[in-house]
Design a protein around this motif. Structure first.
Motif, PDB file in Angstrom:
ATOM      1  N   LYS A   4       0.618  -1.321  -0.103  1.00  0.00           N
ATOM      2  CA  LYS A   4       0.145  -0.098   0.122  1.00  0.00           C
ATOM      3  C   LYS A   4       0.899   1.236  -0.061  1.00  0.00           C
ATOM      4  O   LYS A   4       0.549   2.214  -0.817  1.00  0.00           O
ATOM      5  N   LYS A   5       1.943   1.189   0.804  1.00  0.00           N
ATOM      6  CA  LYS A   5       2.758   2.323   0.918  1.00  0.00           C
ATOM      7  C   LYS A   5       3.461   2.624  -0.671  1.00  0.00           C
ATOM      8  O   LYS A   5       3.786   3.664  -0.978  1.00  0.00           O
ATOM      9  N   GLN A   6       3.928   1.613  -1.176  1.00  0.00           N
ATOM     10  CA  GLN A   6       4.417   1.709  -2.378  1.00  0.00           C
ATOM     11  C   GLN A   6       3.562   2.172  -3.721  1.00  0.00           C
ATOM     12  O   GLN A   6       3.986   2.765  -4.448  1.00  0.00           O
ATOM     13  N   PHE A   7       2.394   1.581  -3.247  1.00  0.00           N
ATOM     14  CA  PHE A   7       1.252   2.081  -4.470  1.00  0.00           C
ATOM     15  C   PHE A   7       1.037   3.441  -4.322  1.00  0.00           C
ATOM     16  O   PHE A   7       1.041   4.379  -5.194  1.00  0.00           O
ATOM     17  N   PHE A   8       0.960   3.965  -2.859  1.00  0.00           N
ATOM     18  CA  PHE A   8       0.731   5.481  -2.661  1.00  0.00           C
ATOM     19  C   PHE A   8       1.777   6.180  -3.194  1.00  0.00           C
ATOM     20  O   PHE A   8       1.643   7.337  -3.743  1.00  0.00           O
ATOM     21  N   LEU A   9       3.163   5.852  -2.904  1.00  0.00           N
ATOM     22  CA  LEU A   9       4.192   6.484  -3.358  1.00  0.00           C
ATOM     23  C   LEU A   9       4.315   6.739  -4.779  1.00  0.00           C
ATOM     24  O   LEU A   9       4.626   7.560  -5.347  1.00  0.00           O
ATOM     25  N   ILE A  10       4.095   5.831  -5.722  1.00  0.00           N
ATOM     26  CA  ILE A  10       4.036   5.667  -6.829  1.00  0.00           C
ATOM     27  C   ILE A  10       2.976   6.552  -7.448  1.00  0.00           C
ATOM     28  O   ILE A  10       3.287   7.311  -8.318  1.00  0.00           O
ATOM     29  N   LEU A  14       3.564   9.818  -9.926  1.00  0.00           N
ATOM     30  CA  LEU A  14       3.107   9.942 -11.128  1.00  0.00           C
ATOM     31  C   LEU A  14       2.346  11.403 -11.062  1.00  0.00           C
ATOM     32  O   LEU A  14       2.241  12.116 -12.085  1.00  0.00           O
ATOM     33  N   GLY A  15       1.796  11.663 -10.008  1.00  0.00           N
ATOM     34  CA  GLY A  15       0.777  12.957  -9.931  1.00  0.00           C
ATOM     35  C   GLY A  15       1.728  14.190  -9.841  1.00  0.00           C
ATOM     36  O   GLY A  15       1.475  15.344 -10.771  1.00  0.00           O
ATOM     37  N   VAL A  16       2.819  14.203  -9.410  1.00  0.00           N
ATOM     38  CA  VAL A  16       3.686  15.323  -9.277  1.00  0.00           C
ATOM     39  C   VAL A  16       4.547  15.325 -10.747  1.00  0.00           C
ATOM     40  O   VAL A  16       4.535  16.478 -11.087  1.00  0.00           O
TER      41      VAL A  16
END
Length: 116
Positions: A4-10, A14-16
């Protein structure tokens, strides 16, 4: 939990990245302004274009009481170029009676001056 942390970080990165690309491309696409004159039923007018789309369409001499078209292409061009210059230098765009007299588009009685 780690996934979940990796997905959130990716997702966050991507948004930035998308926001950065959007801001960079918009900064480099400086709008280009141009001016063109055109014949009207009563005389002449001018258009100010931004990226080839009209943003100002002036078919009458501005600032004077009576409704007169520009009597010649030259007079429409003189005022159109003045407005374009002001847009490009980010100044007040409106044209005053004093501007019209100084540029010899109208006389002291606010009557159009025919210029060839």
């Amino acid at each position: 939990m780690i996934k979940k942390k990796q997905f959130f970080l990716i997702f966050l990165l991507l948004g930035v990245l998308l926001i950065a690309v959007y801001l960079f491309t918009n900064r480099n696409s400086v709008p280009t302004h141009s001016m063109e004159t055109y014949k009207t039923e009563d005389g002449w007018g001018y258009k100010i274009l931004k990226n080839n789309k009209p943003i100002i369409n002036q078919y009458r001499i501005p600032a004077i009481q009576e409704k007169h078209a520009f009597p010649s292409e030259k007079s429409a061009k003189i005022i159109g170029e003045k407005v374009l210059e002001r847009i490009q230098s980010k100044k007040r765009v409106s044209i005053s009676i004093e501007d019209l007299m100084e540029l010899m588009v109208i006389d002291s009685l606010q009557q159009p001056i025919l210029t060839e």
